[in-house]
Design a protein around this motif. Structure first.
Motif, mmCIF file in Angstrom:
data_model
loop_
_atom_site.group_PDB
_atom_site.id
_atom_site.type_symbol
_atom_site.label_atom_id
_atom_site.label_comp_id
_atom_site.label_asym_id
_atom_site.label_seq_id
_atom_site.Cartn_x
_atom_site.Cartn_y
_atom_site.Cartn_z
ATOM 1 N N ILE A 73 0.865 -1.185 0.000
ATOM 2 C CA ILE A 73 0.000 0.000 0.000
ATOM 3 C C ILE A 73 0.898 1.230 0.000
ATOM 4 O O ILE A 73 1.804 1.358 0.839
ATOM 5 N N THR A 74 0.659 2.148 -0.944
ATOM 6 C CA THR A 74 1.446 3.360 -1.030
ATOM 7 C C THR A 74 0.986 4.386 0.001
ATOM 8 O O THR A 74 0.001 4.187 0.716
ATOM 9 N N LYS A 75 1.701 5.495 0.051
ATOM 10 C CA LYS A 75 1.394 6.551 1.014
ATOM 11 C C LYS A 75 0.033 7.170 0.747
ATOM 12 O O LYS A 75 -0.651 7.615 1.678
ATOM 13 N N ASP A 76 -0.395 7.218 -0.526
ATOM 14 C CA ASP A 76 -1.701 7.768 -0.874
ATOM 15 C C ASP A 76 -2.771 6.678 -0.973
ATOM 16 O O ASP A 76 -3.741 6.813 -1.734
ATOM 17 N N ASN A 77 -2.566 5.579 -0.242
ATOM 18 C CA ASN A 77 -3.573 4.515 -0.079
ATOM 19 C C ASN A 77 -3.967 3.838 -1.394
ATOM 20 O O ASN A 77 -5.142 3.603 -1.663
ATOM 21 N N VAL A 78 -3.002 3.537 -2.211
ATOM 22 C CA VAL A 78 -3.228 2.772 -3.439
ATOM 23 C C VAL A 78 -2.585 1.399 -3.251
ATOM 24 O O VAL A 78 -1.390 1.299 -2.955
ATOM 25 N N THR A 79 -3.393 0.366 -3.411
ATOM 26 C CA THR A 79 -2.878 -1.003 -3.248
ATOM 27 C C THR A 79 -2.371 -1.525 -4.593
ATOM 28 O O THR A 79 -3.074 -1.469 -5.598
ATOM 29 N N MET A 80 -1.159 -2.019 -4.572
ATOM 30 C CA MET A 80 -0.568 -2.580 -5.788
ATOM 31 C C MET A 80 0.180 -3.860 -5.437
ATOM 32 O O MET A 80 0.409 -4.158 -4.254
ATOM 33 N N ARG A 81 0.551 -4.578 -6.456
ATOM 34 C CA ARG A 81 1.282 -5.832 -6.266
ATOM 35 C C ARG A 81 2.645 -5.719 -6.941
ATOM 36 O O ARG A 81 2.752 -5.289 -8.094
ATOM 37 N N ILE A 119 7.644 1.188 0.353
ATOM 38 C CA ILE A 119 6.550 1.674 -0.483
ATOM 39 C C ILE A 119 5.568 2.500 0.347
ATOM 40 O O ILE A 119 4.958 3.451 -0.158
ATOM 41 N N GLY A 120 5.406 2.152 1.620
ATOM 42 C CA GLY A 120 4.472 2.892 2.462
ATOM 43 C C GLY A 120 4.863 4.340 2.682
ATOM 44 O O GLY A 120 4.030 5.158 3.089
ATOM 45 N N GLU A 121 6.108 4.699 2.413
ATOM 46 C CA GLU A 121 6.573 6.078 2.564
ATOM 47 C C GLU A 121 6.577 6.831 1.235
ATOM 48 O O GLU A 121 7.018 7.985 1.180
ATOM 49 N N MET A 122 6.085 6.214 0.173
ATOM 50 C CA MET A 122 6.112 6.825 -1.156
ATOM 51 C C MET A 122 4.706 6.841 -1.751
ATOM 52 O O MET A 122 3.893 5.959 -1.467
ATOM 53 N N GLU A 123 4.448 7.878 -2.586
ATOM 54 C CA GLU A 123 3.178 7.950 -3.299
ATOM 55 C C GLU A 123 3.259 7.136 -4.591
ATOM 56 O O GLU A 123 4.327 6.681 -4.996
#
Length: 306
Positions: A73-81, A119-123
């Motif tokens: 999950i990115t900083k702007d709450n987008v879930t990716m794989r 990744i959690g610290e990046m948009e």
């Protein structure tokens, strides 16, 4: 005798099992009665039967592990794989054998945790454009964490970054719009260059035409000048020849001893020629009567001679 032969065969099998050859890029961890004894490198080795045993065979080559995609999950709450590829090498067989129960599984779980933290610290946009930064951070973190296990992480690569379908579709539309914009810019630049080339061609053609007209005018002026010079030279030469003829005539009259009467007669002949010409005005000398009497006298002289 049969028992002796069987004993000898068993002894030979036991001795053969005690001889070990370690191949290149391999290492054997040896235990004595369950305790670590040492690590065998490449070459020929012997172990004590029933006491020493090969606890682990370790591959010292650089190895590659491709882990399945991990949800992040990115900083702007987008879930990716994201799936990763790890390049590692075992540097200490003893630590590798006794440091962790399942080293590969441990590296996989550690990779997933480290990836989520980074990744959690990046948009989202930063994640898509910062693969090198993510690879460097992950390699440094994994190398430190796996050092107690006798493992060195040489390189980490993000193989695929898969955002959600909606975001991926929006990105594809954006990329398509960007390609169309670049295409329009290239077409406009091409038309601009074409226009500039046409204008430069017309300019060059006009310059060449003007230069040609200039050269033609110069040649015409020089030809006209040469023509006038030749005409003037011809007229001057004609006048010179006429004057020379007159001079020669006068000289011949003087050499013949012509008197004033002959010269006066010549003057009357010239006056007659003038009267026959195109002149509209004739100046008659004031002593015309003297000339007439002179002409009568000359006529009488001629008659006497006949």
């Amino acid at each position: 005798m049969v028992i002796f032969i069987i004993f000898i065969a068993l002894l030979l099998c036991i001795l053969a099992s005690c001889i070990k050859v370690v191949p290149q890029a391999k290492a054997y961890v040896i235990e004595t009665l369950g305790a670590y004894k040492g690590t065998w490198g490449t070459g020929l080795h012997f172990k004590i039967p029933f006491i020493d045993k090969v606890s682990k065979r370790v591959n010292l080559k650089e190895q590659v592990v491709d882990f399945p995609p991990q949800p992040v999950i990115t900083k702007d709450n987008v879930t990716m794989r994201i799936d990763t590829v790890i390049f590692f090498q075992i540097t200490d067989p003893k630590l590798f054998a006794y440091g962790v129960e399942n080293p590969i599984m441990a590296i996989e779980n550690l990779t997933a945790t480290t990836l989520r933290n980074i990744i959690g610290e990046m948009e989202l946009d930063e994640t898509l454009t910062s693969r090198e930064v993510i690879n460097t951070k992950m390699r440094a973190a994994l190398d430190i964490a796996t050092d107690p296990w006798g493992i060195k992480v040489n390189r980490v690569e993000l193989k695929n970054i898969m955002p959600p379908a909606a975001i991926q579709e929006a990105m594809e539309k954006q990329m398509k719009a960007e390609r169309e914009r670049r295409e329009s810019i290239l077409i406009a630049e091409g038309e601009k260059k074409s226009t500039v080339l046409v204008a430069e061609g017309k300019k060059e053609s006009a310059i060449l035409d003007a230069e040609a007209n200039k050269q033609a005018a110069i040649l015409r002026a020089e030809a006209e000048k040469e023509k006038r010079i030749r005409e003037a030279e011809g007229e001057a030469e004609a006048i010179l020849k006429v004057q020379q003829a007159n001079a020669d005539g006068i000289r011949m009259l003087k050499e013949a001893g012509a008197d004033e009467a002959v010269l006066t007669l010549k003057s009357l002949e010239a006056l007659g020629q003038m009267a026959d010409g195109q002149a509209t005005k004739i100046v008659v000398p004031s002593d015309l009567q003297g000339l007439a009497s002179l002409a009568t006298t000359l006529k009488e002289v001629v008659s006497d001679k006949k």
